[in-house]
Write a protein that holds these residues in place. Structure first.
Motif, mmCIF file in Angstrom:
data_model
loop_
_atom_site.group_PDB
_atom_site.id
_atom_site.type_symbol
_atom_site.label_atom_id
_atom_site.label_comp_id
_atom_site.label_asym_id
_atom_site.label_seq_id
_atom_site.Cartn_x
_atom_site.Cartn_y
_atom_site.Cartn_z
ATOM 1 N N LEU A 156 0.833 -1.207 0.000
ATOM 2 C CA LEU A 156 0.000 0.000 0.000
ATOM 3 C C LEU A 156 0.864 1.252 0.000
ATOM 4 C CD1 LEU A 156 -2.765 1.343 0.080
ATOM 5 C CD2 LEU A 156 -2.699 1.134 2.592
ATOM 6 N N GLU A 157 1.927 1.228 0.771
ATOM 7 C CA GLU A 157 2.858 2.368 0.795
ATOM 8 C C GLU A 157 3.450 2.610 -0.593
ATOM 9 O OE1 GLU A 157 7.186 3.491 2.768
ATOM 10 O OE2 GLU A 157 5.978 1.944 3.699
ATOM 11 N N GLU A 158 3.808 1.541 -1.281
ATOM 12 C CA GLU A 158 4.359 1.670 -2.635
ATOM 13 C C GLU A 158 3.323 2.236 -3.596
ATOM 14 O OE1 GLU A 158 5.882 -2.197 -3.634
ATOM 15 O OE2 GLU A 158 7.528 -2.031 -2.194
ATOM 16 N N LEU A 159 2.073 1.786 -3.481
ATOM 17 C CA LEU A 159 1.008 2.318 -4.332
ATOM 18 C C LEU A 159 0.839 3.819 -4.094
ATOM 19 C CD1 LEU A 159 -1.426 2.031 -6.280
ATOM 20 C CD2 LEU A 159 -2.820 1.513 -4.254
ATOM 21 N N LEU A 160 0.769 4.216 -2.844
ATOM 22 C CA LEU A 160 0.590 5.640 -2.517
ATOM 23 C C LEU A 160 1.791 6.473 -2.964
ATOM 24 C CD1 LEU A 160 -1.051 5.283 1.003
ATOM 25 C CD2 LEU A 160 -2.174 5.883 -1.154
ATOM 26 N N ARG A 161 2.991 5.898 -2.831
ATOM 27 C CA ARG A 161 4.192 6.592 -3.301
ATOM 28 C C ARG A 161 4.131 6.787 -4.813
ATOM 29 N NH1 ARG A 161 8.185 2.877 -3.283
ATOM 30 N NH2 ARG A 161 7.736 2.637 -5.475
ATOM 31 N N ASP A 162 3.741 5.734 -5.526
ATOM 32 C CA ASP A 162 3.659 5.822 -6.985
ATOM 33 C C ASP A 162 2.619 6.850 -7.420
ATOM 34 O OD1 ASP A 162 5.612 3.890 -7.145
ATOM 35 O OD2 ASP A 162 4.239 2.252 -7.650
ATOM 36 N N VAL A 163 1.464 6.867 -6.747
ATOM 37 C CA VAL A 163 0.425 7.851 -7.069
ATOM 38 C C VAL A 163 0.966 9.266 -6.819
ATOM 39 C CG1 VAL A 163 -1.825 8.759 -6.337
ATOM 40 C CG2 VAL A 163 -1.532 6.309 -6.716
ATOM 41 N N SER A 164 1.648 9.460 -5.702
ATOM 42 C CA SER A 164 2.227 10.778 -5.389
ATOM 43 C C SER A 164 3.235 11.216 -6.446
ATOM 44 C CB SER A 164 2.911 10.753 -4.019
ATOM 45 O OG SER A 164 1.995 10.489 -2.998
ATOM 46 N N LEU A 165 4.069 10.279 -6.871
ATOM 47 C CA LEU A 165 5.058 10.603 -7.906
ATOM 48 C C LEU A 165 4.385 10.966 -9.228
ATOM 49 C CD1 LEU A 165 7.709 7.829 -7.165
ATOM 50 C CD2 LEU A 165 8.013 10.296 -6.868
ATOM 51 N N ILE A 166 3.329 10.250 -9.590
ATOM 52 C CA ILE A 166 2.608 10.539 -10.838
ATOM 53 C C ILE A 166 1.962 11.914 -10.769
ATOM 54 C CG2 ILE A 166 0.608 9.883 -12.238
ATOM 55 C CD1 ILE A 166 1.344 6.923 -11.531
ATOM 56 N N ILE A 167 1.324 12.228 -9.649
ATOM 57 C CA ILE A 167 0.689 13.545 -9.491
ATOM 58 C C ILE A 167 1.725 14.652 -9.568
ATOM 59 C CG2 ILE A 167 -0.527 15.063 -7.871
ATOM 60 C CD1 ILE A 167 -2.001 12.518 -6.884
ATOM 61 N N ALA A 168 2.822 14.492 -8.853
ATOM 62 C CA ALA A 168 3.865 15.517 -8.859
ATOM 63 C C ALA A 168 4.442 15.706 -10.252
ATOM 64 C CB ALA A 168 4.972 15.146 -7.871
ATOM 65 N N ASP A 169 4.684 14.601 -10.947
ATOM 66 C CA ASP A 169 5.251 14.666 -12.290
ATOM 67 C C ASP A 169 4.272 15.313 -13.266
ATOM 68 O OD1 ASP A 169 7.457 14.073 -14.048
ATOM 69 O OD2 ASP A 169 6.184 12.517 -14.944
ATOM 70 N N THR A 170 2.987 15.099 -13.051
ATOM 71 C CA THR A 170 1.965 15.695 -13.904
ATOM 72 C C THR A 170 1.937 17.214 -13.744
ATOM 73 O OG1 THR A 170 0.627 13.699 -13.776
ATOM 74 C CG2 THR A 170 -0.506 15.705 -14.444
ATOM 75 N N VAL A 171 2.136 17.668 -12.517
ATOM 76 C CA VAL A 171 2.132 19.107 -12.247
ATOM 77 C C VAL A 171 3.390 19.751 -12.791
ATOM 78 C CG1 VAL A 171 2.147 20.863 -10.430
ATOM 79 C CG2 VAL A 171 0.644 18.879 -10.237
ATOM 80 N N SER A 172 4.546 19.165 -12.457
ATOM 81 C CA SER A 172 5.812 19.717 -12.913
ATOM 82 C C SER A 172 6.914 18.682 -12.732
ATOM 83 C CB SER A 172 6.166 20.976 -12.105
ATOM 84 O OG SER A 172 7.481 21.389 -12.385
ATOM 85 N N LYS A 173 7.809 18.621 -13.700
ATOM 86 C CA LYS A 173 8.929 17.684 -13.629
ATOM 87 C C LYS A 173 9.901 18.062 -12.515
ATOM 88 C CE LYS A 173 8.086 15.296 -17.481
ATOM 89 N NZ LYS A 173 7.438 14.024 -17.363
ATOM 90 N N SER A 174 9.856 19.309 -12.051
ATOM 91 C CA SER A 174 10.817 19.753 -11.042
ATOM 92 C C SER A 174 10.343 19.540 -9.606
ATOM 93 C CB SER A 174 11.150 21.234 -11.248
ATOM 94 O OG SER A 174 9.996 22.028 -11.048
ATOM 95 N N ILE A 175 9.131 19.032 -9.421
ATOM 96 C CA ILE A 175 8.640 18.763 -8.066
ATOM 97 C C ILE A 175 9.320 17.506 -7.544
ATOM 98 C CG2 ILE A 175 6.646 18.092 -6.679
ATOM 99 C CD1 ILE A 175 4.916 19.809 -8.440
ATOM 100 N N LYS A 176 9.897 17.636 -6.374
ATOM 101 C CA LYS A 176 10.559 16.501 -5.735
ATOM 102 C C LYS A 176 9.612 15.918 -4.707
ATOM 103 C CE LYS A 176 14.409 17.357 -7.863
ATOM 104 N NZ LYS A 176 14.777 16.584 -9.001
ATOM 105 N N VAL A 177 9.440 14.616 -4.728
ATOM 106 C CA VAL A 177 8.578 13.927 -3.781
ATOM 107 C C VAL A 177 9.460 13.086 -2.882
ATOM 108 C CG1 VAL A 177 6.706 12.256 -3.509
ATOM 109 C CG2 VAL A 177 6.688 13.837 -5.438
ATOM 110 N N PRO A 178 9.563 13.463 -1.604
ATOM 111 C CA PRO A 178 10.391 12.654 -0.699
ATOM 112 C C PRO A 178 9.712 11.317 -0.425
ATOM 113 C CG PRO A 178 9.331 14.439 0.515
ATOM 114 C CD PRO A 178 8.986 14.617 -0.936
ATOM 115 N N THR A 179 10.303 10.252 -0.924
ATOM 116 C CA THR A 179 9.708 8.935 -0.764
ATOM 117 C C THR A 179 10.226 8.232 0.473
ATOM 118 O OG1 THR A 179 11.426 7.872 -2.079
ATOM 119 C CG2 THR A 179 9.475 8.656 -3.264
ATOM 120 N N GLY A 180 11.302 8.741 1.049
ATOM 121 C CA GLY A 180 11.862 8.103 2.220
ATOM 122 C C GLY A 180 12.770 6.937 1.875
#
Length: 147
Positions: free
Chosen positions: A101-125
């Motif tokens: 579930l954590e991996e799914l949520l991380r992947d969704v967060s990365l997709i959303i951030a990438d959709t908004v802007s390629k320069s958004i960094k998502v701390p995945t831990g």
């Protein structure tokens, strides 16, 4: 930039749809079932309770380190109990489902951030999953290796 009411409600609607997507996913259902199994498993609950009690003792012993008279005993008991908790069938399945579930949520967060802007960094831990040399420190205020 202001979001108009129509656009704002569209974004909100999309967010709810995304939430519904996640909560109806097989990964989420597996997680909920694994959590219920652990919650209803008396042996697992006893192990967790014992580990929590020992962890409190360990924290107390750590204040004095190796000079505490019970240091070796408590340290050994914590390690042994932790191993028993980690290898218990229902707890291991729960941790596996939680990680998925954590991996799914991380992947969704990365997709959303990438959709908004390629320069958004998502701390995945997890530095193995962070892209472009970012070690996840961007959002924490610490120094990271982002370029």
């Amino acid at each position: 930039m202001l979001i108009t009411t129509a656009t704002g409600s569209g974004v909100l609607h999309s967010a709810y749809e995304l939430g519904d997507f996640v909560t109806s996913s097989e990964v989420y259902v597996d997680y909920i079932e694994a959590k219920k199994t652990v919650d209803n498993d008396e042996e697992a609950q006893q192990l967790i309770s014992t580990f929590t009690r020992l962890k409190d003792q360990y924290d107390e012993v750590q204040r004095f380190g190796k000079y505490h008279p019970d240091f070796k005993r408590v340290t050994k008991e914590v390690r042994e109990t932790k191993r028993m908790v980690d290898t218990h069938e229902s707890i291991a399945q729960y941790k596996k489902a939680e990680k998925a579930l954590e991996e799914l949520l991380r992947d969704v967060s990365l997709i959303i951030a990438d959709t908004v802007s390629k320069s958004i960094k998502v701390p995945t831990g997890n530095p193995f999953f962070d892209q472009d040399g970012c070690s996840g420190g961007c959002g924490s205020g610490g120094s990271c290796g982002c370029s």
